[in-house]
Design an enzyme around this catalytic site. Structure first.
Site, PDB file in Angstrom:
ATOM      1  N   GLU A 167       6.009  -5.780  -9.298  1.00  0.00           N
ATOM      2  CA  GLU A 167       6.175  -6.975  -8.453  1.00  0.00           C
ATOM      3  C   GLU A 167       7.535  -7.625  -8.679  1.00  0.00           C
ATOM      4  O   GLU A 167       7.664  -8.855  -8.796  1.00  0.00           O
ATOM      5  CB  GLU A 167       5.048  -7.975  -8.720  1.00  0.00           C
ATOM      6  CG  GLU A 167       3.644  -7.411  -8.537  1.00  0.00           C
ATOM      7  CD  GLU A 167       3.289  -7.069  -7.089  1.00  0.00           C
ATOM      8  OE1 GLU A 167       4.100  -7.347  -6.192  1.00  0.00           O
ATOM      9  OE2 GLU A 167       2.193  -6.512  -6.872  1.00  0.00           O
ATOM     10  N   ASN A 216       0.806  -1.230   0.000  1.00  0.00           N
ATOM     11  CA  ASN A 216       0.000   0.000   0.000  1.00  0.00           C
ATOM     12  C   ASN A 216       0.838   1.279   0.000  1.00  0.00           C
ATOM     13  O   ASN A 216       0.354   2.333   0.411  1.00  0.00           O
ATOM     14  CB  ASN A 216      -0.978   0.030   1.182  1.00  0.00           C
ATOM     15  CG  ASN A 216      -1.909  -1.159   1.204  1.00  0.00           C
ATOM     16  OD1 ASN A 216      -2.288  -1.675   0.162  1.00  0.00           O
ATOM     17  ND2 ASN A 216      -2.257  -1.612   2.397  1.00  0.00           N
ATOM     18  N   CYS A 222      -0.867   2.616  13.240  1.00  0.00           N
ATOM     19  CA  CYS A 222      -0.612   3.455  14.404  1.00  0.00           C
ATOM     20  C   CYS A 222      -0.092   4.836  14.021  1.00  0.00           C
ATOM     21  O   CYS A 222       0.066   5.709  14.877  1.00  0.00           O
ATOM     22  CB  CYS A 222       0.398   2.775  15.339  1.00  0.00           C
ATOM     23  SG  CYS A 222       2.079   2.731  14.666  1.00  0.00           S
TER      24      CYS A 222
END
Length: 210
Positions: A103, A12, A162
Protein backbone atom coordinates in the site's frame (compact mmCIF):
# COMPACT_ATOMS: atom_id res chain seq x y z
CA UNK A 1 23.85 -0.94 -6.14
CA UNK A 2 20.52 -1.82 -4.56
CA UNK A 3 17.45 -0.33 -6.23
CA UNK A 4 14.01 1.05 -5.44
CA UNK A 5 11.27 -0.80 -7.31
CA UNK A 6 7.66 0.37 -7.71
CA UNK A 7 5.18 -2.30 -8.74
CA UNK A 8 1.75 -0.81 -9.25
CA UNK A 9 -1.60 -1.92 -10.57
CA UNK A 10 -5.33 -1.34 -10.31
CA UNK A 11 -7.30 -3.00 -7.52
CA UNK A 12 -7.29 -6.81 -7.66
CA UNK A 13 -4.14 -6.97 -9.77
CA UNK A 14 -2.41 -9.22 -7.25
CA UNK A 15 -0.06 -6.70 -5.63
CA UNK A 16 -0.22 -8.13 -2.10
CA UNK A 17 0.02 -11.66 -3.45
CA UNK A 18 3.13 -10.69 -5.43
CA UNK A 19 4.66 -9.07 -2.34
CA UNK A 20 4.08 -12.13 -0.19
CA UNK A 21 5.50 -14.34 -2.94
CA UNK A 22 8.61 -12.15 -3.14
CA UNK A 23 9.06 -12.42 0.64
CA UNK A 24 8.70 -16.20 0.44
CA UNK A 25 11.26 -16.40 -2.36
CA UNK A 26 13.85 -14.51 -0.30
CA UNK A 27 13.22 -16.56 2.83
CA UNK A 28 13.28 -19.84 0.94
CA UNK A 29 16.90 -18.99 0.17
CA UNK A 30 17.69 -18.27 3.80
CA UNK A 31 17.54 -14.48 3.51
CA UNK A 32 15.80 -12.16 5.97
CA UNK A 33 13.25 -9.59 4.83
CA UNK A 34 11.27 -6.85 6.54
CA UNK A 35 7.65 -6.12 5.65
CA UNK A 36 5.92 -2.80 6.30
CA UNK A 37 2.86 -0.81 5.34
CA UNK A 38 1.41 2.64 6.12
CA UNK A 39 -0.52 2.91 9.38
CA UNK A 40 -3.36 4.72 7.57
CA UNK A 41 -4.24 1.45 5.82
CA UNK A 42 -6.50 0.10 8.56
CA UNK A 43 -7.74 -2.77 6.38
CA UNK A 44 -6.20 -5.88 7.90
CA UNK A 45 -4.71 -3.90 10.81
CA UNK A 46 -1.07 -5.04 11.00
CA UNK A 47 -1.53 -7.76 8.38
CA UNK A 48 -0.83 -7.85 4.67
CA UNK A 49 -3.77 -9.72 3.21
CA UNK A 50 -3.95 -11.28 -0.22
CA UNK A 51 -7.33 -11.79 -1.85
CA UNK A 52 -6.27 -15.42 -2.30
CA UNK A 53 -6.58 -15.82 1.47
CA UNK A 54 -2.89 -15.61 2.36
CA UNK A 55 -1.87 -13.15 5.06
CA UNK A 56 1.19 -12.18 7.07
CA UNK A 57 1.91 -9.75 9.87
CA UNK A 58 4.12 -6.79 8.99
CA UNK A 59 7.29 -6.07 10.91
CA UNK A 60 6.36 -2.41 11.35
CA UNK A 61 3.76 0.21 10.45
CA UNK A 62 4.66 3.64 9.06
CA UNK A 63 2.71 6.58 10.49
CA UNK A 64 2.17 9.79 8.53
CA UNK A 65 4.74 11.66 10.61
CA UNK A 66 7.30 8.85 10.85
CA UNK A 67 10.73 8.97 9.25
CA UNK A 68 10.75 5.79 7.19
CA UNK A 69 14.53 5.39 7.16
CA UNK A 70 14.74 5.69 10.94
CA UNK A 71 12.03 3.05 11.38
CA UNK A 72 13.82 0.74 8.98
CA UNK A 73 17.14 1.21 10.82
CA UNK A 74 15.46 0.42 14.14
CA UNK A 75 14.01 -2.85 12.89
CA UNK A 76 17.13 -3.77 10.96
CA UNK A 77 19.06 -3.44 14.24
CA UNK A 78 16.49 -5.64 15.96
CA UNK A 79 17.06 -8.36 13.35
CA UNK A 80 20.81 -8.20 13.98
CA UNK A 81 20.37 -8.20 17.76
CA UNK A 82 18.06 -11.22 17.72
CA UNK A 83 20.45 -13.08 15.43
CA UNK A 84 23.45 -12.31 17.61
CA UNK A 85 21.56 -13.33 20.74
CA UNK A 86 20.76 -16.72 19.23
CA UNK A 87 24.00 -17.35 17.40
CA UNK A 88 26.54 -15.74 19.71
CA UNK A 89 29.54 -14.23 17.96
CA UNK A 90 30.36 -17.29 15.87
CA UNK A 91 28.67 -15.92 12.72
CA UNK A 92 28.53 -12.57 10.92
CA UNK A 93 25.61 -10.30 11.92
CA UNK A 94 22.30 -11.09 10.20
CA UNK A 95 21.53 -8.65 7.43
CA UNK A 96 18.18 -7.68 5.98
CA UNK A 97 18.16 -8.67 2.32
CA UNK A 98 15.11 -6.66 1.25
CA UNK A 99 12.44 -4.23 2.48
CA UNK A 100 8.94 -4.83 1.10
CA UNK A 101 6.26 -2.14 1.36
CA UNK A 102 2.54 -2.76 0.79
CA UNK A 103 0.00 0.00 0.00
CA UNK A 104 2.87 2.36 -0.85
CA UNK A 105 0.48 4.92 -2.33
CA UNK A 106 -0.33 6.03 1.22
CA UNK A 107 3.26 7.05 2.00
CA UNK A 108 4.23 10.71 1.96
CA UNK A 109 6.65 12.04 -0.65
CA UNK A 110 9.32 12.41 2.06
CA UNK A 111 8.87 8.78 3.09
CA UNK A 112 9.30 7.67 -0.52
CA UNK A 113 12.51 9.71 -0.66
CA UNK A 114 13.64 7.71 2.38
CA UNK A 115 12.97 4.48 0.49
CA UNK A 116 15.42 5.64 -2.15
CA UNK A 117 17.97 6.46 0.55
CA UNK A 118 17.54 2.97 2.05
CA UNK A 119 18.22 1.44 -1.36
CA UNK A 120 21.11 3.66 -2.42
CA UNK A 121 22.80 4.70 0.82
CA UNK A 122 22.06 1.64 2.96
CA UNK A 123 22.38 -0.86 0.12
CA UNK A 124 19.04 -2.63 0.77
CA UNK A 125 16.67 -3.30 -2.16
CA UNK A 126 13.20 -1.84 -1.61
CA UNK A 127 10.14 -3.31 -3.31
CA UNK A 128 7.13 -0.99 -3.03
CA UNK A 129 3.67 -2.16 -4.12
CA UNK A 130 0.63 0.05 -4.54
CA UNK A 131 -2.00 1.62 -6.76
CA UNK A 132 -1.24 4.60 -8.93
CA UNK A 133 -4.42 6.69 -8.83
CA UNK A 134 -7.46 7.20 -6.63
CA UNK A 135 -11.13 6.82 -7.57
CA UNK A 136 -11.07 10.28 -9.18
CA UNK A 137 -8.06 9.33 -11.38
CA UNK A 138 -5.69 11.55 -9.37
CA UNK A 139 -2.27 10.20 -8.41
CA UNK A 140 -1.67 9.46 -4.74
CA UNK A 141 1.28 11.48 -3.35
CA UNK A 142 3.29 8.35 -2.58
CA UNK A 143 2.68 6.87 -6.02
CA UNK A 144 3.51 10.14 -7.76
CA UNK A 145 6.84 10.33 -5.99
CA UNK A 146 7.61 6.66 -6.68
CA UNK A 147 6.97 7.25 -10.36
CA UNK A 148 9.39 10.19 -10.14
CA UNK A 149 12.34 8.44 -8.51
CA UNK A 150 12.06 4.64 -8.56
CA UNK A 151 14.81 2.86 -10.47
CA UNK A 152 12.31 0.40 -11.91
CA UNK A 153 8.55 0.82 -12.45
CA UNK A 154 6.49 -2.27 -13.28
CA UNK A 155 2.76 -2.51 -13.93
CA UNK A 156 0.83 -5.50 -12.56
CA UNK A 157 -2.15 -5.96 -14.85
CA UNK A 158 -5.74 -7.00 -14.24
CA UNK A 159 -8.92 -6.86 -16.29
CA UNK A 160 -12.12 -4.84 -16.21
CA UNK A 161 -15.52 -6.54 -16.04
CA UNK A 162 -15.74 -6.06 -19.82
CA UNK A 163 -12.51 -7.97 -20.41
CA UNK A 164 -10.32 -4.99 -21.31
CA UNK A 165 -7.25 -4.01 -19.30
CA UNK A 166 -8.30 -2.24 -16.09
CA UNK A 167 -6.78 1.20 -15.61
CA UNK A 168 -8.79 3.01 -12.94
CA UNK A 169 -10.12 2.27 -9.44
CA UNK A 170 -13.78 3.21 -9.12
CA UNK A 171 -15.42 3.66 -5.71
CA UNK A 172 -18.76 1.99 -4.99
CA UNK A 173 -20.95 3.12 -2.07
CA UNK A 174 -24.34 1.56 -1.43
CA UNK A 175 -24.12 -0.32 -4.71
CA UNK A 176 -23.56 2.82 -6.79
CA UNK A 177 -20.42 4.37 -8.27
CA UNK A 178 -19.44 7.67 -6.66
CA UNK A 179 -17.01 10.30 -7.90
CA UNK A 180 -16.92 12.71 -4.95
CA UNK A 181 -15.38 12.30 -1.51
CA UNK A 182 -12.11 12.03 0.40
CA UNK A 183 -9.17 10.46 -1.38
CA UNK A 184 -8.74 7.76 1.28
CA UNK A 185 -11.64 5.49 2.26
CA UNK A 186 -10.51 1.97 3.10
CA UNK A 187 -12.62 -1.04 2.06
CA UNK A 188 -15.43 -1.73 4.48
CA UNK A 189 -19.10 -1.08 5.09
CA UNK A 190 -19.06 2.36 3.50
CA UNK A 191 -16.96 1.81 0.39
CA UNK A 192 -15.57 -0.83 -1.90
CA UNK A 193 -13.65 -0.54 -5.15
CA UNK A 194 -13.89 -1.97 -8.65
CA UNK A 195 -11.18 -1.93 -11.30
CA UNK A 196 -12.45 -0.48 -14.58
CA UNK A 197 -11.01 0.17 -18.03
CA UNK A 198 -11.07 3.76 -19.29
CA UNK A 199 -14.22 3.19 -21.36
CA UNK A 200 -16.23 1.66 -18.50
CA UNK A 201 -15.01 4.34 -16.09
CA UNK A 202 -16.10 7.13 -18.43
CA UNK A 203 -19.43 5.41 -18.99
CA UNK A 204 -20.11 5.24 -15.25
CA UNK A 205 -18.88 8.78 -14.58
CA UNK A 206 -20.75 10.34 -17.48
CA UNK A 207 -17.49 11.27 -19.15
CA UNK A 208 -16.05 12.92 -16.07
CA UNK A 209 -12.40 12.64 -15.07
CA UNK A 210 -11.20 14.04 -11.75
Amino acid sequence: MAKLYFRYGAMNSGKSTALLQAAYNYEERGQRVLLAKPLIDTKGADQIESRLGVSRKVDFLIGQDDVARDLFAEHQARVRYTHDELAGLSRPPAEVACLLIDEAQFLTADQVDDLLRIAVLDGIPVLAYGIRTDFRTHAFPGSRRLLDIAHTVEELKTICRCGRKALFNARVVGGRFVFEGDQVAIDGVEARYESLCAECYLHESGGRLG
